[in-house]
Design a protein around this motif. Structure first.
Motif, PDB file in Angstrom:
ATOM      1  N   GLY A 354       4.332  -4.242  -0.995  1.00  0.00           N
ATOM      2  CA  GLY A 354       4.596  -4.464  -2.416  1.00  0.00           C
ATOM      3  C   GLY A 354       4.667  -3.169  -3.201  1.00  0.00           C
ATOM      4  N   MET A 355       4.374  -2.052  -2.544  1.00  0.00           N
ATOM      5  CA  MET A 355       4.415  -0.760  -3.250  1.00  0.00           C
ATOM      6  C   MET A 355       5.804  -0.167  -3.167  1.00  0.00           C
ATOM      7  SD  MET A 355       0.899   1.182  -2.708  1.00  0.00           S
ATOM      8  CE  MET A 355      -0.561   0.561  -3.529  1.00  0.00           C
ATOM      9  N   VAL A 356       6.333   0.193  -4.324  1.00  0.00           N
ATOM     10  CA  VAL A 356       7.719   0.655  -4.361  1.00  0.00           C
ATOM     11  C   VAL A 356       7.832   2.157  -4.623  1.00  0.00           C
ATOM     12  CG1 VAL A 356       8.770  -1.556  -4.965  1.00  0.00           C
ATOM     13  CG2 VAL A 356       7.816  -0.096  -6.757  1.00  0.00           C
ATOM     14  N   ILE A 357       8.912   2.736  -4.186  1.00  0.00           N
ATOM     15  CA  ILE A 357       9.328   4.133  -4.446  1.00  0.00           C
ATOM     16  C   ILE A 357       8.294   5.198  -4.072  1.00  0.00           C
ATOM     17  CG2 ILE A 357      10.344   5.739  -6.144  1.00  0.00           C
ATOM     18  CD1 ILE A 357      12.144   3.374  -5.395  1.00  0.00           C
ATOM     19  N   TRP A 358       7.285   5.380  -4.895  1.00  0.00           N
ATOM     20  CA  TRP A 358       6.376   6.500  -4.667  1.00  0.00           C
ATOM     21  C   TRP A 358       5.074   6.277  -5.416  1.00  0.00           C
ATOM     22  CZ3 TRP A 358       3.691   9.906  -7.654  1.00  0.00           C
ATOM     23  CH2 TRP A 358       3.227  11.071  -7.045  1.00  0.00           C
ATOM     24  N   GLY A 359       3.992   6.691  -4.809  1.00  0.00           N
ATOM     25  CA  GLY A 359       2.720   6.791  -5.528  1.00  0.00           C
ATOM     26  C   GLY A 359       1.706   5.724  -5.190  1.00  0.00           C
ATOM     27  N   ALA A 360       0.448   6.117  -5.138  1.00  0.00           N
ATOM     28  CA  ALA A 360      -0.732   5.255  -4.967  1.00  0.00           C
ATOM     29  C   ALA A 360      -0.912   4.754  -3.542  1.00  0.00           C
ATOM     30  CB  ALA A 360      -0.723   4.076  -5.943  1.00  0.00           C
ATOM     31  N   GLU A 361       0.128   4.860  -2.710  1.00  0.00           N
ATOM     32  CA  GLU A 361      -0.012   4.357  -1.343  1.00  0.00           C
ATOM     33  C   GLU A 361      -1.040   5.164  -0.562  1.00  0.00           C
ATOM     34  OE1 GLU A 361       2.243   6.623  -1.966  1.00  0.00           O
ATOM     35  OE2 GLU A 361       1.946   7.905  -0.212  1.00  0.00           O
ATOM     36  N   ASN A 362      -1.211   6.427  -0.934  1.00  0.00           N
ATOM     37  CA  ASN A 362      -2.195   7.256  -0.224  1.00  0.00           C
ATOM     38  C   ASN A 362      -3.622   6.819  -0.530  1.00  0.00           C
ATOM     39  OD1 ASN A 362      -1.765   8.176  -2.879  1.00  0.00           O
ATOM     40  ND2 ASN A 362      -2.640  10.168  -2.416  1.00  0.00           N
ATOM     41  N   LEU A 363      -3.868   6.432  -1.787  1.00  0.00           N
ATOM     42  CA  LEU A 363      -5.217   5.975  -2.144  1.00  0.00           C
ATOM     43  C   LEU A 363      -5.477   4.605  -1.513  1.00  0.00           C
ATOM     44  CD1 LEU A 363      -5.546   7.070  -5.882  1.00  0.00           C
ATOM     45  CD2 LEU A 363      -6.299   8.249  -3.812  1.00  0.00           C
ATOM     46  N   GLU A 364      -4.490   3.734  -1.595  1.00  0.00           N
ATOM     47  CA  GLU A 364      -4.630   2.397  -1.012  1.00  0.00           C
ATOM     48  C   GLU A 364      -4.973   2.503   0.469  1.00  0.00           C
ATOM     49  OE1 GLU A 364      -3.624  -1.402   0.890  1.00  0.00           O
ATOM     50  OE2 GLU A 364      -2.650   0.510   1.286  1.00  0.00           O
ATOM     51  N   LEU A 365      -4.246   3.360   1.172  1.00  0.00           N
ATOM     52  CA  LEU A 365      -4.462   3.508   2.612  1.00  0.00           C
ATOM     53  C   LEU A 365      -5.828   4.124   2.900  1.00  0.00           C
ATOM     54  CD1 LEU A 365      -3.202   3.114   5.374  1.00  0.00           C
ATOM     55  CD2 LEU A 365      -2.126   5.349   5.170  1.00  0.00           C
ATOM     56  N   SER A 366      -6.232   5.079   2.084  1.00  0.00           N
ATOM     57  CA  SER A 366      -7.531   5.733   2.294  1.00  0.00           C
ATOM     58  C   SER A 366      -8.674   4.741   2.078  1.00  0.00           C
ATOM     59  CB  SER A 366      -7.710   6.912   1.326  1.00  0.00           C
ATOM     60  OG  SER A 366      -6.626   7.785   1.402  1.00  0.00           O
ATOM     61  N   TRP A 367      -8.608   3.976   0.984  1.00  0.00           N
ATOM     62  CA  TRP A 367      -9.676   2.997   0.719  1.00  0.00           C
ATOM     63  C   TRP A 367      -9.706   1.950   1.819  1.00  0.00           C
ATOM     64  CZ3 TRP A 367      -7.576   2.402  -4.943  1.00  0.00           C
ATOM     65  CH2 TRP A 367      -7.908   3.545  -5.656  1.00  0.00           C
ATOM     66  N   ARG A 368      -8.535   1.482   2.185  1.00  0.00           N
ATOM     67  CA  ARG A 368      -8.443   0.441   3.222  1.00  0.00           C
ATOM     68  C   ARG A 368      -9.050   0.953   4.525  1.00  0.00           C
ATOM     69  NH1 ARG A 368      -3.521  -0.799   5.884  1.00  0.00           N
ATOM     70  NH2 ARG A 368      -2.395   0.167   4.170  1.00  0.00           N
ATOM     71  N   LEU A 408      -0.361   1.605  -8.683  1.00  0.00           N
ATOM     72  CA  LEU A 408      -1.785   1.862  -8.914  1.00  0.00           C
ATOM     73  C   LEU A 408      -2.532   0.567  -9.196  1.00  0.00           C
ATOM     74  CD1 LEU A 408      -1.618   5.131 -11.066  1.00  0.00           C
ATOM     75  CD2 LEU A 408      -2.760   4.886  -8.851  1.00  0.00           C
ATOM     76  N   ALA A 409      -1.894  -0.304  -9.981  1.00  0.00           N
ATOM     77  CA  ALA A 409      -2.537  -1.581 -10.319  1.00  0.00           C
ATOM     78  C   ALA A 409      -2.780  -2.394  -9.043  1.00  0.00           C
ATOM     79  CB  ALA A 409      -1.662  -2.374 -11.303  1.00  0.00           C
ATOM     80  N   ARG A 410      -1.819  -2.405  -8.145  1.00  0.00           N
ATOM     81  CA  ARG A 410      -1.982  -3.137  -6.876  1.00  0.00           C
ATOM     82  C   ARG A 410      -3.172  -2.603  -6.092  1.00  0.00           C
ATOM     83  NH1 ARG A 410       2.240  -6.257  -5.212  1.00  0.00           N
ATOM     84  NH2 ARG A 410       1.431  -6.390  -3.089  1.00  0.00           N
ATOM     85  N   ALA A 411      -3.204  -1.286  -5.948  1.00  0.00           N
ATOM     86  CA  ALA A 411      -4.280  -0.676  -5.159  1.00  0.00           C
ATOM     87  C   ALA A 411      -5.642  -0.994  -5.778  1.00  0.00           C
ATOM     88  CB  ALA A 411      -4.067   0.830  -5.071  1.00  0.00           C
ATOM     89  N   ALA A 412      -5.712  -0.869  -7.101  1.00  0.00           N
ATOM     90  CA  ALA A 412      -6.989  -1.085  -7.785  1.00  0.00           C
ATOM     91  C   ALA A 412      -7.442  -2.534  -7.655  1.00  0.00           C
ATOM     92  CB  ALA A 412      -6.858  -0.685  -9.253  1.00  0.00           C
ATOM     93  N   VAL A 413      -6.524  -3.473  -7.880  1.00  0.00           N
ATOM     94  CA  VAL A 413      -6.883  -4.891  -7.855  1.00  0.00           C
ATOM     95  C   VAL A 413      -7.418  -5.298  -6.478  1.00  0.00           C
ATOM     96  CG1 VAL A 413      -5.862  -7.209  -7.859  1.00  0.00           C
ATOM     97  CG2 VAL A 413      -5.322  -5.614  -9.686  1.00  0.00           C
ATOM     98  N   VAL A 414      -6.792  -4.783  -5.440  1.00  0.00           N
ATOM     99  CA  VAL A 414      -7.180  -5.225  -4.099  1.00  0.00           C
ATOM    100  C   VAL A 414      -8.472  -4.564  -3.624  1.00  0.00           C
ATOM    101  CG1 VAL A 414      -6.463  -5.372  -1.676  1.00  0.00           C
ATOM    102  CG2 VAL A 414      -4.788  -5.718  -3.496  1.00  0.00           C
ATOM    103  N   TRP A 415      -8.664  -3.287  -3.938  1.00  0.00           N
ATOM    104  CA  TRP A 415      -9.735  -2.545  -3.263  1.00  0.00           C
ATOM    105  C   TRP A 415     -10.892  -2.087  -4.133  1.00  0.00           C
ATOM    106  CZ3 TRP A 415      -9.695  -3.299   1.656  1.00  0.00           C
ATOM    107  CH2 TRP A 415      -8.468  -3.598   2.269  1.00  0.00           C
ATOM    108  N   MET A 416     -10.726  -2.027  -5.455  1.00  0.00           N
ATOM    109  CA  MET A 416     -11.737  -1.307  -6.245  1.00  0.00           C
ATOM    110  C   MET A 416     -12.851  -2.162  -6.847  1.00  0.00           C
ATOM    111  SD  MET A 416      -9.614   1.682  -8.174  1.00  0.00           S
ATOM    112  CE  MET A 416     -11.021   2.667  -8.648  1.00  0.00           C
ATOM    113  N   ASP A 417     -12.800  -3.472  -6.678  1.00  0.00           N
ATOM    114  CA  ASP A 417     -13.856  -4.348  -7.194  1.00  0.00           C
ATOM    115  C   ASP A 417     -14.183  -4.040  -8.666  1.00  0.00           C
ATOM    116  OD1 ASP A 417     -13.873  -5.348  -4.598  1.00  0.00           O
ATOM    117  OD2 ASP A 417     -15.452  -3.982  -3.964  1.00  0.00           O
ATOM    118  N   GLU A 418     -15.480  -3.823  -8.975  1.00  0.00           N
ATOM    119  CA  GLU A 418     -15.876  -3.586 -10.376  1.00  0.00           C
ATOM    120  C   GLU A 418     -15.180  -2.358 -10.962  1.00  0.00           C
ATOM    121  OE1 GLU A 418     -17.848  -4.239  -7.678  1.00  0.00           O
ATOM    122  OE2 GLU A 418     -19.922  -3.953  -8.354  1.00  0.00           O
ATOM    123  N   TRP A 419     -14.856  -1.399 -10.110  1.00  0.00           N
ATOM    124  CA  TRP A 419     -14.250  -0.160 -10.608  1.00  0.00           C
ATOM    125  C   TRP A 419     -12.791  -0.379 -11.006  1.00  0.00           C
ATOM    126  CZ3 TRP A 419     -18.341  -0.394  -7.422  1.00  0.00           C
ATOM    127  CH2 TRP A 419     -19.474   0.340  -7.821  1.00  0.00           C
TER     128      TRP A 419
END
Ligand code: UDP
Ligand code: MN
Length: 600
Positions: A354-368, A408-419
């Motif tokens: 669901g992540m398009v073009i560029w950005g945030a995929e590195n954080l999503e992958l790191s948290w995951r 960024l919103a996708r990554a945050a919603v899935v992985w960051m809980d209260e944060w």
């Protein structure tokens, strides 16, 4: 009384007088001439010394820290993608290697005339394409490894094989091919299974037949073409699906690998529980020189979820000095360059499609990775140069903000809980993207993999983090005079003098402070308030006792019993006025009000 000309007439008369006057005028003129020439020369010299791109307008979101490491914040400025350049210029490959240029990773200097052209072409790639086109795609590079790394012997027979995946969108021909060639030249043949190039719907003509022809001459290299622009996630997934090697090695399309780069990556990736990143050195976007980046760095992120290079924890630094060739953990990866066992990559859910073009995929992958039982590490023994750009040269369909915030919103919603609540609360511009994301399958994945919480991640992987938590005080600390403790937006860096901040704008980050149980006053970007020589400063959080503040009633005291004071001079509220530590007195300027703000 003497006539006005009397002095002259006393000194000399007639012809003599004329000669003296003419001589004086001549001397003055000659002086002027020398002065002007000298100034002209100095100006040219000064210009030569400065990188030519200094004359361009840059995104303030990047800076070079005191260790010389370029800290890239993100590409929030969409590229001009060629600006006013003609079609012919945009679509032509001008690769014409000059013998010796850039050899050994040395910088290429251009003539004054070429600099003008380079400047005009800059917007095409956000690096110096004229220089790139002069450097051979086979150029030599220095060995950047430490002696300890050079000593390590690998048993090539028992290392897994690699598929190197390089995705690109409108990359320069020479830069892309140099990435490919550096991999071919510097990877042991038995370890390199294949190189897969994935063209993410480029429209530059030189990337069609001309690239096909070049690639057809090379062993082990193939090109896949994405008919539609997907972005780096979609393109990398396309490559990964075709990979036949044991380990996937992802590289950006403007990299150059150095000797011995692959073995340490494969050695570590073989263990099947780690995403292993090389040590990323810098290829100057101006001269393409290969520049060593600082030894000790790891990846993390700010309150705005901007990727950051930071100094690793004391524990990691200690272990690194004891054994410099051992990979060390990092809270996050930069994203462009890493290796992972194929089985692990797919077991953990590949990338979020669901992540398009560029950005945030590195954080999503790191948290995951961390939250779902794997690790993210860096090995300083694998050295790869990467061109860090200040601007993104591509077009972002729908605009750069929309693309990045949605990711960024996708990554945050899935992985960051209260944060995630913290992130959306203080980044209202991203909050509107929160409910637009369909992430059910990613949440399902998280459940199926029994992944740990974000709180666990912060506590265990990055205990030095500067985010609020339930056991840290969070809010505004306001002086009796009106100004708050905080850092002005944009003043990233180290050792900035602290001043009173206007805290009337409620949702702003600037005046929000985390006060930890051990007494650190932290703000975004990992800066802590530190007692300087009199003046208080903002410095990277560390173990220094000068960063410890004790709350005694309405006062904040240093370890040696001084009081934090707002030195009011500029205006009645002390906004913009210095913060210092001084002898404690009965003084309004040492009185602080602690206004707690719910962080989520
Ligand atoms: N990329 C891509 N499609 C896109 C945007 C980027 O294939 O829509 C590629 C790009 O060519 C590069 C990689 O993804 O090889 C990473 O992008 P970039 O280098 O711009 O990111 P940075 O390193 O600056 O973070
Ligand atoms: Mn890149």
């Amino acid at each position: 009384m003497l006539h006005k000309n009397g002095y002259w007439s006393l000194l000399c008369r007639g012809r003599k007088k004329k000669i003296v006057v003419l001589t004086v005028i001549l001397v003055v003129l000659l002086n002027c001439f020398f002065y002007v020439s000298l100034e002209l020369y100095n100006t040219i010299r000064r210009k030569e010394k400065q990188p030519w791109y200094n004359s361009l307008q840059f995104d303030k979101n990047s800076y070079v820290d005191e260790s010389g490491m370029r800290v890239i914040v993100g590409h929030y400025v969409g590229g001009t993608n060629g600006g006013n350049l003609s079609e012919e210029v945009i679509h032509k490959n001008n690769y014409a290697p000059v013998p010796g240029a850039g050899e050994g990773g040395r910088p290429v200097q251009l003539s004054q005339r070429e600099l003008i052209t380079a400047r005009e072409l800059y917007s095409l790639h956000s690096y110096n394409i004229l220089v790139s086109d002069k450097i051979s795609i086979n150029r030599s590079l220095p060995d950047m490894r430490s002696d300890k790394c050079k000593e390590v012997q690998f048993d090539l027979e028992n290392l897994p094989t690699a598929t190197v995946i390089i995705v690109f969108h409108n990359e320069a021909w020479s830069t892309l091919m140099r990435t490919v060639m550096s991999v071919l030249i510097r990877s042991p043949a038995q370890l390199l299974q294949q190189i897969i190039l994935v063209d993410d719907a480029s429209d530059r003509k030189y990337l069609f037949e001309e690239l096909d022809e070049a690639v057809a001459k090379l062993n082990k290299v193939k090109i896949l073409r994405n008919p539609e622009r997907k972005g780096l996630v979609g393109a990398r997934l396309m490559g990964a699906r075709q990979a036949t090697g044991d380990v996937l090695v992802f590289l950006d399309a403007h990299c150059e690998v150095t000797i011995g780069w692959l073995e340490p990556l494969l050695d570590r990736a073989g263990s099947d529980d780690v995403f292993i990143c090389p040590h990323i050195d810098l290829l100057s976007e101006d001269t393409l020189s290969y520049v060593k980046s600082i030894d000790a760095h790891w990846g993390a992120f700010s309150w705005r979820l901007h990727f950051r290079w930071l100094v690793p924890s004391g524990e990691v630094l200690k272990k690194k000095s004891e054994n410099p060739s051992k990979p060390y953990p990092t809270p996050a990866m930069a994203g462009g360059l890493f290796a992972v066992r194929k089985s692990l990559f797919w077991r953990l859910g590949g990338y979020d499609e669901g992540m398009v073009i560029w950005g945030a995929e590195n954080l999503e992958l790191s948290w995951r990775a961390w939250q779902c039982g794997a690790r993210v590490e860096i090995t300083s023994c694998s050295r790869v140069g990467h061109i860090f750009r200040r601007h993104s040269p591509y077009k972002y369909p729908g605009g750069v903000t929309k693309v990045l915030y949605a990711n960024l919103a996708r990554a945050a919603v899935v992985w960051m809980d209260e944060w995630a609540d913290f992130y959306f609360k203080f980044n209202p511009e991203v909050a509107s993207y929160r409910d637009q994301q369909s992430v059910a399958n990613r949440i399902e994945l998280r459940k199926n993999l029994s992944c740990k919480s974000f709180g666990w991640y912060l506590n265990n992987v990055w205990p030095q983090h500067f985010f609020p938590t339930d056991d840290r005080w969070f809010g505004r600390i306001k002086n009796e005079k009106g100004a708050c403790i905080g850092v002005t937006v944009g003043t990233v860096g180290l050792g900035i003098p602290a001043v009173g901040i206007d805290c009337t704008k409620q949702a702003e980050f600037e005046s929000l402070v985390v006060f930890t149980p051990e007494g650190k006053l932290m703000v975004d970007e990992g800066l802590c308030l530190q007692q300087g020589n009199g003046r208080a400063i903002w410095k990277s959080c560390s173990d220094s006792s000068k960063q410890i503040w004790e709350q005694k009633g309405p006062r904040l005291k240093t370890q040696d019993g001084q009081c934090l004071t707002l030195v009011v001079t500029k205006n009645m509220h002390g906004i913009g006025d210095p913060l210092t530590s001084k002898r404690c007195l009965t003084d309004d300027k040492q009185i602080w009000h602690f206004e707690r703000v719910p962080w989520r």
